[in-house]
Design a protein around this motif. Structure first.
Motif, PDB file in Angstrom:
ATOM      1  N   SER A   1       0.874  -1.210  -0.003  1.00 18.47           N
ATOM      2  CA  SER A   1      -0.057  -0.050  -0.011  1.00 18.47           C
ATOM      3  C   SER A   1       0.881   1.043  -0.108  1.00 18.47           C
ATOM      4  CB  SER A   1      -0.931  -0.160   1.276  1.00 18.47           C
ATOM      5  OG  SER A   1      -1.713   1.227   1.008  1.00 18.47           O
TER       6      SER A   1
ATOM      7  N   GLU B   1       0.895   3.897  -3.298  1.00 14.31           N
ATOM      8  CA  GLU B   1       0.490   5.219  -2.925  1.00 14.31           C
ATOM      9  C   GLU B   1       1.385   6.220  -3.632  1.00 14.31           C
ATOM     10  OE1 GLU B   1      -1.014   7.949   0.800  1.00 14.31           O
ATOM     11  OE2 GLU B   1       0.026   5.976   1.328  1.00 14.31           O
TER      12      GLU B   1
ATOM     13  N   PRO C   1       1.905   5.126  -8.231  1.00 16.08           N
ATOM     14  CA  PRO C   1       0.635   4.462  -8.760  1.00 16.08           C
ATOM     15  C   PRO C   1       0.761   4.012 -10.175  1.00 16.08           C
ATOM     16  CG  PRO C   1       0.557   7.062  -8.439  1.00 16.08           C
ATOM     17  CD  PRO C   1       1.928   6.585  -7.881  1.00 16.08           C
TER      18      PRO C   1
ATOM     19  N   ARG D   1      -5.318   0.622  -4.290  1.00 16.43           N
ATOM     20  CA  ARG D   1      -4.149   0.904  -5.078  1.00 16.43           C
ATOM     21  C   ARG D   1      -3.523  -0.007  -6.111  1.00 16.43           C
ATOM     22  NH1 ARG D   1      -3.967   2.678   0.318  1.00 16.43           N
ATOM     23  NH2 ARG D   1      -4.039   5.002   0.358  1.00 16.43           N
ATOM     24  N   LYS D   2      -3.728  -1.282  -5.622  1.00 10.30           N
ATOM     25  CA  LYS D   2      -3.420  -2.149  -6.463  1.00 10.30           C
ATOM     26  C   LYS D   2      -4.362  -3.277  -6.296  1.00 10.30           C
ATOM     27  CE  LYS D   2      -0.734  -5.034  -8.835  1.00 10.30           C
ATOM     28  NZ  LYS D   2      -1.387  -5.377 -10.177  1.00 10.30           N
TER      29      LYS D   2
END
Length: 329
Positions: free
Chosen positions: A69, A73, A76, A118-119
């Motif tokens: 994460s 962040e 990206p 985010r993923k």
């Protein structure tokens, strides 16, 4: 040996010939996230875009997921470049699988909550198989999660040939992950994991391709393993076993010196030669670059390595006894 082709895609996405294992970054703690992102970035820049993470690589509030994460962040733009495989559905406090449908769902949901959009999760694996929970149940849960868009595909980890066939009969896995190195060759047994995956067309991901440091060329005597090192508890590093196992490491080092490369590069090349994607891990950029620098073994070098493998019998189990119950299930 016959030509073996490395998988070029996993879960429908392109992957490099070497992946990146994230365990060392968070398992023991102590490495600031701003330092962790450096080898992660180096891995991606050097083609190692298959990242292998775990919900139990560190405590619940500081494992692979929190680090991922943090990374995405800040970067990206890298989310679509990385093929992310996560091992979960595992109770690290008891060292047991947690693979009932509700437990798998809870593990995936927790991962997604930490990642915060985010993923995405490209491959999700139950880290270990519980013999009391049918693998068919696991696969059906994964298929529901895929349909719901929570994971892209599912994989299998530390399973035997029979379990692979049972899972495949429900729906083919994206990959099977096994421990695989010159020290750990159980998957190559006739009719075993390797033969079964070849027959069914399933890619194999090989974790611990350097066998917890044995194939880096850095271990010469027991004194090279410092107090507090987790390997002190592993059978292959115990007195008696160590002196036997170092013989194979020395053979590999001799070949590497003649070739003008490192022991780790020879070890990874051997894994790749079997058609297996190696996922070495490191917390150092220099090691990541080393591990991702391609090396090709000649027929003569391959034959020499095979002679050493045949000559040196590896002494000691690959895991301490408390972990045995859920290996190769």
């Amino acid at each position: 040996m016959p030509q073996v082709i490395l998988p070029k895609t996993l879960a429908g996405k392109p992957v490099g010939p070497v992946g990146y294992g994230m365990m060392l970054l968070t398992l023991l703690g102590g490495i600031p996230y701003e330092e962790c992102v450096k080898p992660m970035k180096a891995a991606l820049e050097n083609g190692a875009n298959l990242w292998n993470a775990g919900t139990f690589y560190g405590p619940p509030d500081a494992n692979s997921l929190q680090l991922l994460s943090y990374y995405f962040e800040r970067y990206p733009e890298d989310a679509d470049k990385v093929v992310l495989s996560i091992k979960g559905a595992y109770d690290a406090s008891k060292n047991v699988p947690a693979t009932r449908p509700e437990q798998i769902r809870a593990s995936v949901d927790e991962c997604l909550a930490i990642l915060g959009g985010r993923k995405s999760i490209d491959i999700f694996e139950a880290a270990r198989t519980d013999p009391n929970v049918p693998v068919e149940s696991n696969v059906n849960t994964f298929l529901e999660l895929i349909k719901e868009g929570k994971i892209g595909s599912y994989g299998l980890s530390e399973v035997n040939a029979q379990t692979i066939r049972r899972a495949h009969a429900v729906s083919p896995p994206a990959a099977v992950e096994v421990e695989f190195s010159m020290f750990s060759r159980d998957a190559l047994e006739k009719g075993g994991v390797y033969d079964t995956c070849a027959e069914l067309g399933i890619p194999i991901i090989g974790y611990s391709p350097l066998d917890r440091g044995w194939l880096t060329g850095q271990l010469k005597t027991l004194d090279d393993i410092k107090e507090g090192d987790f390997r002190k508890f592993y059978p292959r590093f115990q007195p008696g076993n160590f002196e036997q196992n170092v013989k194979l490491a020395e053979f590999v080092e001799q070949i590497a010196k003649k070739k003008g490369c490192t022991s780790a590069q020879v070890a990874i090349a051997w894994v790749q030669q079997q058609g297996v994607i190696a996922i070495p891990g490191s917390s150092k950029v220099s090691r990541v670059v080393e591990n991702t620098t391609p090396v090709k073994l000649t027929e003569a070098e391959t034959a020499e390595l095979q002679q050493a493998i045949d000559k040196v019998k590896i002494s000691g189990h690959r895991y301490p006894e408390p972990f045995h119950a859920y290996l190769n299930q």
